[in-house]
Design a protein around this motif. Structure first.
Motif, PDB file in Angstrom:
ATOM      1  N   GLU A 134       0.947  -1.153   0.054  1.00  0.00           N
ATOM      2  CA  GLU A 134      -0.055  -0.016   0.010  1.00  0.00           C
ATOM      3  C   GLU A 134       0.787   1.254  -0.054  1.00  0.00           C
ATOM      4  O   GLU A 134       0.438   2.358  -0.248  1.00  0.00           O
ATOM      5  N   ASP A 135       2.092   1.265   0.423  1.00  0.00           N
ATOM      6  CA  ASP A 135       2.852   2.110   0.559  1.00  0.00           C
ATOM      7  C   ASP A 135       4.209   1.913   0.194  1.00  0.00           C
ATOM      8  O   ASP A 135       4.968   1.222   0.805  1.00  0.00           O
ATOM      9  N   LEU A 136       4.829   2.662  -0.950  1.00  0.00           N
ATOM     10  CA  LEU A 136       6.220   2.537  -1.472  1.00  0.00           C
ATOM     11  C   LEU A 136       6.849   3.820  -1.635  1.00  0.00           C
ATOM     12  O   LEU A 136       6.524   4.952  -2.008  1.00  0.00           O
ATOM     13  N   SER A 137       8.141   3.811  -0.742  1.00  0.00           N
ATOM     14  CA  SER A 137       9.062   4.963  -1.034  1.00  0.00           C
ATOM     15  C   SER A 137      10.359   4.605  -1.417  1.00  0.00           C
ATOM     16  O   SER A 137      10.869   3.628  -1.072  1.00  0.00           O
ATOM     17  N   LEU A 138      10.784   5.253  -2.484  1.00  0.00           N
ATOM     18  CA  LEU A 138      12.178   4.932  -3.290  1.00  0.00           C
ATOM     19  C   LEU A 138      12.884   6.422  -2.989  1.00  0.00           C
ATOM     20  O   LEU A 138      12.456   7.333  -3.573  1.00  0.00           O
ATOM     21  N   GLU A 139      14.018   6.484  -2.391  1.00  0.00           N
ATOM     22  CA  GLU A 139      14.805   7.605  -2.152  1.00  0.00           C
ATOM     23  C   GLU A 139      16.097   7.490  -2.773  1.00  0.00           C
ATOM     24  O   GLU A 139      16.916   6.519  -2.092  1.00  0.00           O
ATOM     25  N   LEU A 140      16.517   8.119  -3.706  1.00  0.00           N
ATOM     26  CA  LEU A 140      17.985   7.812  -4.238  1.00  0.00           C
ATOM     27  C   LEU A 140      18.277   6.458  -4.489  1.00  0.00           C
ATOM     28  O   LEU A 140      19.694   6.147  -4.107  1.00  0.00           O
ATOM     29  N   CYS A 141      17.600   5.780  -4.825  1.00  0.00           N
ATOM     30  CA  CYS A 141      17.891   4.387  -5.460  1.00  0.00           C
ATOM     31  C   CYS A 141      18.062   4.325  -6.929  1.00  0.00           C
ATOM     32  O   CYS A 141      17.195   4.194  -7.593  1.00  0.00           O
ATOM     33  N   ILE A 142      19.314   4.592  -7.443  1.00  0.00           N
ATOM     34  CA  ILE A 142      19.514   4.927  -8.883  1.00  0.00           C
ATOM     35  C   ILE A 142      19.575   3.719  -9.655  1.00  0.00           C
ATOM     36  O   ILE A 142      19.251   3.974 -10.900  1.00  0.00           O
ATOM     37  N   GLY A 143      19.474   2.550  -9.211  1.00  0.00           N
ATOM     38  CA  GLY A 143      19.340   1.484 -10.101  1.00  0.00           C
ATOM     39  C   GLY A 143      17.812   0.863 -10.311  1.00  0.00           C
ATOM     40  O   GLY A 143      17.616   0.060 -11.154  1.00  0.00           O
ATOM     41  N   VAL A 144      16.942   1.837  -9.835  1.00  0.00           N
ATOM     42  CA  VAL A 144      15.678   1.519 -10.183  1.00  0.00           C
ATOM     43  C   VAL A 144      14.908   2.852 -10.739  1.00  0.00           C
ATOM     44  O   VAL A 144      14.765   3.809  -9.984  1.00  0.00           O
ATOM     45  N   ALA A 145      14.660   2.687 -11.752  1.00  0.00           N
ATOM     46  CA  ALA A 145      14.191   3.787 -12.598  1.00  0.00           C
ATOM     47  C   ALA A 145      13.556   3.276 -13.949  1.00  0.00           C
ATOM     48  O   ALA A 145      13.708   2.223 -14.565  1.00  0.00           O
ATOM     49  N   GLY A 146      12.697   4.366 -14.598  1.00  0.00           N
ATOM     50  CA  GLY A 146      12.261   3.859 -15.952  1.00  0.00           C
ATOM     51  C   GLY A 146      10.845   3.664 -15.766  1.00  0.00           C
ATOM     52  O   GLY A 146      10.231   3.008 -15.030  1.00  0.00           O
ATOM     53  N   ARG A 147      10.256   3.665 -16.974  1.00  0.00           N
ATOM     54  CA  ARG A 147       8.707   3.594 -17.193  1.00  0.00           C
ATOM     55  C   ARG A 147       8.414   2.293 -16.964  1.00  0.00           C
ATOM     56  O   ARG A 147       7.310   1.823 -16.075  1.00  0.00           O
ATOM     57  N   ALA A 148       9.148   1.099 -17.203  1.00  0.00           N
ATOM     58  CA  ALA A 148       8.853  -0.070 -17.230  1.00  0.00           C
ATOM     59  C   ALA A 148       8.641  -0.820 -15.568  1.00  0.00           C
ATOM     60  O   ALA A 148       7.761  -1.457 -15.199  1.00  0.00           O
ATOM     61  N   VAL A 149       9.452  -0.089 -14.916  1.00  0.00           N
ATOM     62  CA  VAL A 149       9.427  -0.761 -13.359  1.00  0.00           C
ATOM     63  C   VAL A 149       8.347  -0.138 -12.697  1.00  0.00           C
ATOM     64  O   VAL A 149       7.610  -0.784 -12.107  1.00  0.00           O
ATOM     65  N   TYR A 150       7.796   1.070 -12.713  1.00  0.00           N
ATOM     66  CA  TYR A 150       6.997   1.703 -12.341  1.00  0.00           C
ATOM     67  C   TYR A 150       5.478   1.166 -13.038  1.00  0.00           C
ATOM     68  O   TYR A 150       4.514   0.764 -12.065  1.00  0.00           O
ATOM     69  N   GLU A 151       5.407   0.690 -14.226  1.00  0.00           N
ATOM     70  CA  GLU A 151       4.248   0.206 -14.653  1.00  0.00           C
ATOM     71  C   GLU A 151       3.978  -1.188 -14.082  1.00  0.00           C
ATOM     72  O   GLU A 151       2.740  -1.666 -13.685  1.00  0.00           O
ATOM     73  N   ALA A 152       5.247  -2.085 -13.985  1.00  0.00           N
ATOM     74  CA  ALA A 152       5.082  -3.262 -13.067  1.00  0.00           C
ATOM     75  C   ALA A 152       4.659  -3.132 -11.795  1.00  0.00           C
ATOM     76  O   ALA A 152       3.655  -4.010 -11.579  1.00  0.00           O
ATOM     77  N   THR A 153       5.124  -2.216 -11.432  1.00  0.00           N
ATOM     78  CA  THR A 153       4.544  -1.924  -9.783  1.00  0.00           C
ATOM     79  C   THR A 153       3.191  -1.686  -9.846  1.00  0.00           C
ATOM     80  O   THR A 153       2.620  -2.180  -8.730  1.00  0.00           O
ATOM     81  N   GLY A 154       2.574  -0.848 -10.565  1.00  0.00           N
ATOM     82  CA  GLY A 154       1.246  -0.440 -10.573  1.00  0.00           C
ATOM     83  C   GLY A 154       0.430  -1.689 -10.796  1.00  0.00           C
ATOM     84  O   GLY A 154      -0.752  -1.882 -10.271  1.00  0.00           O
ATOM     85  N   LYS A 155       0.812  -2.545 -11.765  1.00  0.00           N
ATOM     86  CA  LYS A 155       0.029  -3.992 -12.120  1.00  0.00           C
ATOM     87  C   LYS A 155       0.124  -4.756 -11.089  1.00  0.00           C
ATOM     88  O   LYS A 155      -0.964  -5.571 -10.834  1.00  0.00           O
ATOM     89  N   ALA A 156       1.281  -5.102 -10.447  1.00  0.00           N
ATOM     90  CA  ALA A 156       1.761  -6.024  -9.203  1.00  0.00           C
ATOM     91  C   ALA A 156       0.873  -5.765  -7.839  1.00  0.00           C
ATOM     92  O   ALA A 156       0.758  -6.598  -7.323  1.00  0.00           O
ATOM     93  N   CYS A 157       0.796  -4.491  -7.639  1.00  0.00           N
ATOM     94  CA  CYS A 157       0.305  -3.893  -6.411  1.00  0.00           C
ATOM     95  C   CYS A 157      -0.938  -3.126  -6.537  1.00  0.00           C
ATOM     96  O   CYS A 157      -0.940  -1.984  -6.518  1.00  0.00           O
ATOM     97  N   PRO A 158      -2.207  -3.479  -6.820  1.00  0.00           N
ATOM     98  CA  PRO A 158      -3.334  -2.904  -7.214  1.00  0.00           C
ATOM     99  C   PRO A 158      -3.740  -2.257  -5.817  1.00  0.00           C
ATOM    100  O   PRO A 158      -4.809  -1.194  -6.082  1.00  0.00           O
ATOM    101  N   GLN A 159      -3.320  -2.448  -4.731  1.00  0.00           N
ATOM    102  CA  GLN A 159      -3.676  -1.958  -3.540  1.00  0.00           C
ATOM    103  C   GLN A 159      -2.853  -0.463  -3.289  1.00  0.00           C
ATOM    104  O   GLN A 159      -3.066   0.111  -2.130  1.00  0.00           O
ATOM    105  N   LEU A 160      -1.732  -0.200  -4.095  1.00  0.00           N
ATOM    106  CA  LEU A 160      -0.745   0.766  -3.706  1.00  0.00           C
ATOM    107  C   LEU A 160      -1.518   2.155  -3.519  1.00  0.00           C
ATOM    108  O   LEU A 160      -2.283   2.631  -4.598  1.00  0.00           O
ATOM    109  N   LYS A 161      -1.276   2.831  -2.452  1.00  0.00           N
ATOM    110  CA  LYS A 161      -2.141   4.170  -2.341  1.00  0.00           C
ATOM    111  C   LYS A 161      -0.941   5.229  -2.085  1.00  0.00           C
ATOM    112  O   LYS A 161      -1.637   6.380  -2.205  1.00  0.00           O
ATOM    113  N   HIS A 162      -0.270   5.041  -1.691  1.00  0.00           N
ATOM    114  CA  HIS A 162       1.024   6.064  -1.441  1.00  0.00           C
ATOM    115  C   HIS A 162       2.315   5.821  -2.124  1.00  0.00           C
ATOM    116  O   HIS A 162       3.124   4.542  -1.911  1.00  0.00           O
ATOM    117  N   PHE A 163       2.812   6.675  -2.963  1.00  0.00           N
ATOM    118  CA  PHE A 163       4.201   6.338  -3.598  1.00  0.00           C
ATOM    119  C   PHE A 163       5.041   7.611  -3.592  1.00  0.00           C
ATOM    120  O   PHE A 163       4.392   8.675  -3.645  1.00  0.00           O
TER     121      PHE A 163
END
Length: 270
Positions: A134-163
């Motif tokens: 439900e709650d995801l925070s990424l701070e200065l994690c330079i290896g995690v980036a780009g459209r694909a990874v956030y699309e995958a997050t949205g699809k895999a975590c349908p209850q995500l409310k805070h990013f």
């Protein structure tokens, strides 16, 4: 007459659990759970390990990263699948993310800070194992980036409310296109209630795309997103008007070359 010596190892389990519940999980792991056998057994009760904060404890700052990863695995094992909150800083690796993902299907909150050892692949593996997130925070994690990874997050975590996403502006400049398109991945997080972007290259059209796809958004916070220009974009202002709290903080130079912070609260505009 001498008073009787109290045998702390004989305390009932429910009393020990009440005491341990008021401590951080790391305090239990590093100290309280090592006092004696009975205390160690109490320290293994899964309820104590629903939340593991390894990002804000001062005692961890001087420890070697390998030791921190070992401690994190012990905490995950003791949770017996009940881990709901994990906060990690610097020491986290793809291998540890996989370890958590394989054993923590109940994860609801994840915060990773300055974790240079993680990649899109490792992060995505954990995310696909965390459908209750439900709650995801990424701070200065330079290896995690780009459209694909956030699309995958949205699809895999349908209850995500805070990013919350904080990027390194200098790093963004090296691969502008990849980071520039990250906003289109955030569109997949359709149940968001709050979104915080710090140091992002997001532009007006991308922000509007997010607002169109996230109808439940109640709080929007943008800091050092210098490509956002609300002054001439009436359409953007109208889209933001339905959100309860919108804050834009930008660092600008005035005519005397002095830094000034500009705060934009959209509710002021009709």
């Amino acid at each position: 007459m001498m008073s009787a010596i109290r045998d702390w190892s004989a305390l009932p389990l429910d009393i020990l659990l009440s005491v341990f519940a008021n401590l951080d999980a790391i305090d239990v792991l590093m100290g309280s759970g090592l006092v004696c056998h009975s205390w160690l057994e109490a320290a293994k009760v899964p309820d104590l390990w629903r939340s593991v904060d390894m990002a804000n404890h001062k005692a961890l700052e001087k420890m070697e990263e390998h030791g921190l990863r070992t401690m994190a695995k012990v905490a995950v094992d003791r949770s017996k699948g009940q881990l709901e909150v994990f906060l990690g800083k610097r020491f986290v690796t793809d291998e540890l993310l996989k370890y958590i993902g394989d054993r923590s299907a109940s994860l609801k909150r994840l915060s990773l800070i300055s974790c240079d050892y993680i990649s899109d692949r490792g992060f995505t593996y954990l995310i696909t194992k965390s459908p209750q997130l439900e709650d995801l925070s990424l701070e200065l994690c330079i290896g995690v980036a780009g459209r694909a990874v956030y699309e995958a997050t949205g699809k895999a975590c349908p209850q995500l409310k805070h990013f919350s996403l904080q990027g390194d502006i200098l790093w963004y400049s090296y691969d502008y296109q990849m980071h520039h398109e990250e906003a289109y991945g955030i569109k997949a997080m359709r149940e968001l209630r709050s979104l915080s972007l710090i140091g992002s290259n997001i532009k007006n059209r991308e922000l509007k795309a997010i607002l169109d796809c996230c109808p439940h958004l109640e709080s929007l916070f943008l800091h050092d997103c210098d490509n956002i220009d609300d002054v001439c974009d009436r359409d953007l202002r109208l889209k933001c008007a339905r959100i309860k709290t919108v804050t834009l903080l930008q660092y600008k130079l005035d005519s005397d070359y002095k830094g000034t912070d500009t705060r934009w609260i959209v509710q002021q505009y009709e």
